[in-house]
Design a protein around this motif. Structure first.
Motif, PDB file in Angstrom:
ATOM      1  N   MET A 180      -1.716  38.159 -66.263  1.00 46.87           N
ATOM      2  CA  MET A 180      -3.137  38.419 -66.368  1.00 46.87           C
ATOM      3  C   MET A 180      -3.828  37.857 -65.117  1.00 46.87           C
ATOM      4  O   MET A 180      -4.783  37.113 -65.198  1.00 46.87           O
ATOM      5  N   HIS A 181      -3.345  38.296 -64.005  1.00 43.20           N
ATOM      6  CA  HIS A 181      -3.813  37.779 -62.727  1.00 43.20           C
ATOM      7  C   HIS A 181      -5.204  38.257 -62.326  1.00 43.20           C
ATOM      8  O   HIS A 181      -5.829  37.660 -61.463  1.00 43.20           O
ATOM      9  N   LEU A 182      -5.724  39.311 -62.936  1.00 40.39           N
ATOM     10  CA  LEU A 182      -7.039  39.819 -62.563  1.00 40.39           C
ATOM     11  C   LEU A 182      -8.170  39.314 -63.453  1.00 40.39           C
ATOM     12  O   LEU A 182      -9.333  39.574 -63.182  1.00 40.39           O
TER      13      LEU A 182
ATOM     14  N   ALA B 298     -11.797  33.654 -64.180  1.00 41.16           N
ATOM     15  CA  ALA B 298     -11.594  32.321 -64.763  1.00 41.16           C
ATOM     16  C   ALA B 298     -12.407  32.113 -66.043  1.00 41.16           C
ATOM     17  O   ALA B 298     -11.908  31.532 -67.008  1.00 41.16           O
ATOM     18  N   GLU B 299     -13.645  32.623 -66.061  1.00 44.45           N
ATOM     19  CA  GLU B 299     -14.494  32.408 -67.244  1.00 44.45           C
ATOM     20  C   GLU B 299     -14.004  33.178 -68.474  1.00 44.45           C
ATOM     21  O   GLU B 299     -14.424  32.915 -69.593  1.00 44.45           O
ATOM     22  N   ARG B 300     -13.090  34.130 -68.291  1.00 43.19           N
ATOM     23  CA  ARG B 300     -12.537  34.885 -69.425  1.00 43.19           C
ATOM     24  C   ARG B 300     -11.054  34.594 -69.654  1.00 43.19           C
ATOM     25  O   ARG B 300     -10.438  35.173 -70.547  1.00 43.19           O
ATOM     26  N   ALA B 301     -10.469  33.720 -68.859  1.00 42.86           N
ATOM     27  CA  ALA B 301      -9.022  33.478 -68.915  1.00 42.86           C
ATOM     28  C   ALA B 301      -8.562  32.918 -70.262  1.00 42.86           C
ATOM     29  O   ALA B 301      -7.447  33.190 -70.693  1.00 42.86           O
TER      30      ALA B 301
ATOM     31  N   GLY C  91      -1.938  41.987 -72.357  1.00 38.42           N
ATOM     32  CA  GLY C  91      -2.435  41.381 -71.129  1.00 38.42           C
ATOM     33  C   GLY C  91      -2.290  42.258 -69.906  1.00 38.42           C
ATOM     34  O   GLY C  91      -3.200  42.345 -69.076  1.00 38.42           O
ATOM     35  N   HIS C  92      -1.166  42.972 -69.788  1.00 38.44           N
ATOM     36  CA  HIS C  92      -0.972  43.838 -68.621  1.00 38.44           C
ATOM     37  C   HIS C  92      -1.969  44.999 -68.622  1.00 38.44           C
ATOM     38  O   HIS C  92      -2.441  45.422 -67.578  1.00 38.44           O
ATOM     39  N   ARG C  93      -2.314  45.479 -69.793  1.00 41.42           N
ATOM     40  CA  ARG C  93      -3.309  46.557 -69.871  1.00 41.42           C
ATOM     41  C   ARG C  93      -4.710  46.042 -69.572  1.00 41.42           C
ATOM     42  O   ARG C  93      -5.544  46.766 -69.038  1.00 41.42           O
TER      43      ARG C  93
ATOM     44  N   ASP D  63      -4.921  46.170 -65.938  1.00 40.52           N
ATOM     45  CA  ASP D  63      -5.118  47.569 -65.523  1.00 40.52           C
ATOM     46  C   ASP D  63      -6.559  48.011 -65.762  1.00 40.52           C
ATOM     47  O   ASP D  63      -7.151  48.709 -64.942  1.00 40.52           O
ATOM     48  N   ALA D  64      -7.117  47.591 -66.888  1.00 40.04           N
ATOM     49  CA  ALA D  64      -8.510  47.950 -67.216  1.00 40.04           C
ATOM     50  C   ALA D  64      -9.482  47.299 -66.244  1.00 40.04           C
ATOM     51  O   ALA D  64     -10.433  47.937 -65.783  1.00 40.04           O
ATOM     52  N   ILE D  65      -9.249  46.044 -65.904  1.00 34.87           N
ATOM     53  CA  ILE D  65     -10.115  45.359 -64.939  1.00 34.87           C
ATOM     54  C   ILE D  65     -10.046  46.061 -63.587  1.00 34.87           C
ATOM     55  O   ILE D  65     -11.070  46.277 -62.931  1.00 34.87           O
TER      56      ILE D  65
END
Length: 116
Positions: A1-3, A6-9, A16-18, A21-23
Protein backbone atom coordinates in the motif's frame (compact mmCIF):
# COMPACT_ATOMS: atom_id res chain seq x y z
CA UNK A 1 0.00 0.00 0.00
CA UNK A 2 2.75 2.33 -1.04
CA UNK A 3 0.46 5.02 -2.50
CA UNK A 4 -1.74 5.50 0.56
CA UNK A 5 -1.11 8.94 2.11
CA UNK A 6 0.22 8.89 5.67
CA UNK A 7 -3.02 10.30 7.11
CA UNK A 8 -4.94 7.30 5.71
CA UNK A 9 -2.30 4.59 6.26
CA UNK A 10 -3.91 3.28 9.45
CA UNK A 11 -7.35 2.79 7.93
CA UNK A 12 -8.64 -0.73 7.30
CA UNK A 13 -8.57 -2.00 3.70
CA UNK A 14 -9.78 -5.22 2.11
CA UNK A 15 -7.73 -5.27 -1.10
CA UNK A 16 -4.68 -3.14 -0.48
CA UNK A 17 -3.26 -3.56 -3.98
CA UNK A 18 -6.54 -2.38 -5.49
CA UNK A 19 -6.55 0.62 -3.17
CA UNK A 20 -3.17 1.61 -4.64
CA UNK A 21 -4.53 1.08 -8.16
CA UNK A 22 -7.53 3.26 -7.28
CA UNK A 23 -5.32 6.01 -5.87
CA UNK A 24 -3.21 5.94 -9.04
CA UNK A 25 -6.37 6.08 -11.18
CA UNK A 26 -7.70 9.12 -9.30
CA UNK A 27 -4.42 10.97 -9.74
CA UNK A 28 -3.57 14.44 -8.52
CA UNK A 29 -6.31 16.54 -6.87
CA UNK A 30 -5.68 19.41 -9.31
CA UNK A 31 -6.29 17.08 -12.26
CA UNK A 32 -9.55 15.86 -10.69
CA UNK A 33 -10.64 19.48 -10.05
CA UNK A 34 -9.91 20.42 -13.68
CA UNK A 35 -12.11 17.60 -14.98
CA UNK A 36 -14.82 18.30 -12.41
CA UNK A 37 -14.90 21.93 -13.54
CA UNK A 38 -15.12 20.85 -17.19
CA UNK A 39 -17.97 18.44 -16.42
CA UNK A 40 -19.83 21.13 -14.45
CA UNK A 41 -19.74 23.35 -17.55
CA UNK A 42 -21.12 20.48 -19.63
CA UNK A 43 -23.76 19.59 -17.03
CA UNK A 44 -25.93 22.57 -17.99
CA UNK A 45 -28.33 21.57 -20.82
CA UNK A 46 -28.08 24.99 -22.50
CA UNK A 47 -24.29 25.04 -22.54
CA UNK A 48 -24.17 21.44 -23.69
CA UNK A 49 -26.61 22.23 -26.52
CA UNK A 50 -24.44 25.18 -27.58
CA UNK A 51 -21.32 23.03 -27.56
CA UNK A 52 -23.02 20.25 -29.53
CA UNK A 53 -24.22 22.80 -32.10
CA UNK A 54 -20.74 24.30 -32.45
CA UNK A 55 -19.15 20.87 -32.58
CA UNK A 56 -21.54 19.65 -35.27
CA UNK A 57 -21.84 22.75 -37.43
CA UNK A 58 -18.62 24.65 -36.94
CA UNK A 59 -18.29 28.35 -36.15
CA UNK A 60 -21.61 30.10 -35.46
CA UNK A 61 -22.71 33.55 -34.36
CA UNK A 62 -24.77 34.17 -31.21
CA UNK A 63 -28.03 34.74 -33.11
CA UNK A 64 -27.57 31.54 -35.13
CA UNK A 65 -26.83 29.59 -31.96
CA UNK A 66 -29.97 31.05 -30.36
CA UNK A 67 -32.09 29.82 -33.27
CA UNK A 68 -30.38 26.40 -33.34
CA UNK A 69 -30.78 25.78 -29.60
CA UNK A 70 -34.05 27.59 -28.88
CA UNK A 71 -32.31 29.85 -26.37
CA UNK A 72 -32.52 33.64 -26.14
CA UNK A 73 -29.58 35.67 -27.46
CA UNK A 74 -28.76 36.95 -23.98
CA UNK A 75 -28.67 33.42 -22.53
CA UNK A 76 -26.41 32.29 -25.39
CA UNK A 77 -24.08 35.24 -24.78
CA UNK A 78 -23.88 34.50 -21.04
CA UNK A 79 -23.18 30.82 -21.65
CA UNK A 80 -20.53 31.62 -24.25
CA UNK A 81 -18.87 34.02 -21.82
CA UNK A 82 -18.49 31.20 -19.29
CA UNK A 83 -17.26 28.77 -21.95
CA UNK A 84 -14.82 31.36 -23.32
CA UNK A 85 -13.45 32.11 -19.84
CA UNK A 86 -12.91 28.38 -19.31
CA UNK A 87 -10.99 28.16 -22.60
CA UNK A 88 -13.51 25.81 -24.20
CA UNK A 89 -14.70 28.12 -26.97
CA UNK A 90 -13.16 31.02 -28.81
CA UNK A 91 -14.70 33.80 -30.85
CA UNK A 92 -13.31 35.10 -34.13
CA UNK A 93 -14.46 38.48 -35.36
CA UNK A 94 -15.58 38.75 -38.99
CA UNK A 95 -16.48 42.41 -39.46
CA UNK A 96 -19.20 43.08 -36.88
CA UNK A 97 -20.01 39.39 -36.42
CA UNK A 98 -18.28 37.13 -33.91
CA UNK A 99 -18.39 33.43 -34.72
CA UNK A 100 -17.66 30.95 -31.95
CA UNK A 101 -16.03 27.55 -32.18
CA UNK A 102 -14.91 24.81 -29.81
CA UNK A 103 -11.15 25.05 -29.25
CA UNK A 104 -10.58 22.68 -26.32
CA UNK A 105 -9.56 19.28 -27.72
CA UNK A 106 -10.57 17.31 -24.62
CA UNK A 107 -14.04 18.81 -24.72
CA UNK A 108 -14.25 18.04 -28.45
CA UNK A 109 -13.50 14.40 -27.70
CA UNK A 110 -16.28 14.33 -25.08
CA UNK A 111 -18.70 15.95 -27.53
CA UNK A 112 -17.97 13.25 -30.11
CA UNK A 113 -19.30 10.71 -27.63
CA UNK A 114 -22.34 12.86 -26.78
CA UNK A 115 -23.25 13.33 -30.43
CA UNK A 116 -23.47 9.63 -31.18
Amino acid sequence: MHLVPAERAGLRTIDGHRVCDAIAAVGEPDHVRTWADRFSLLADPGRLALLLALHGAGPLAVSDLAVATGMKDTAVSQALRLLRTAGIVEGAKDGRIVRYRVVDERTSELLKHCAR
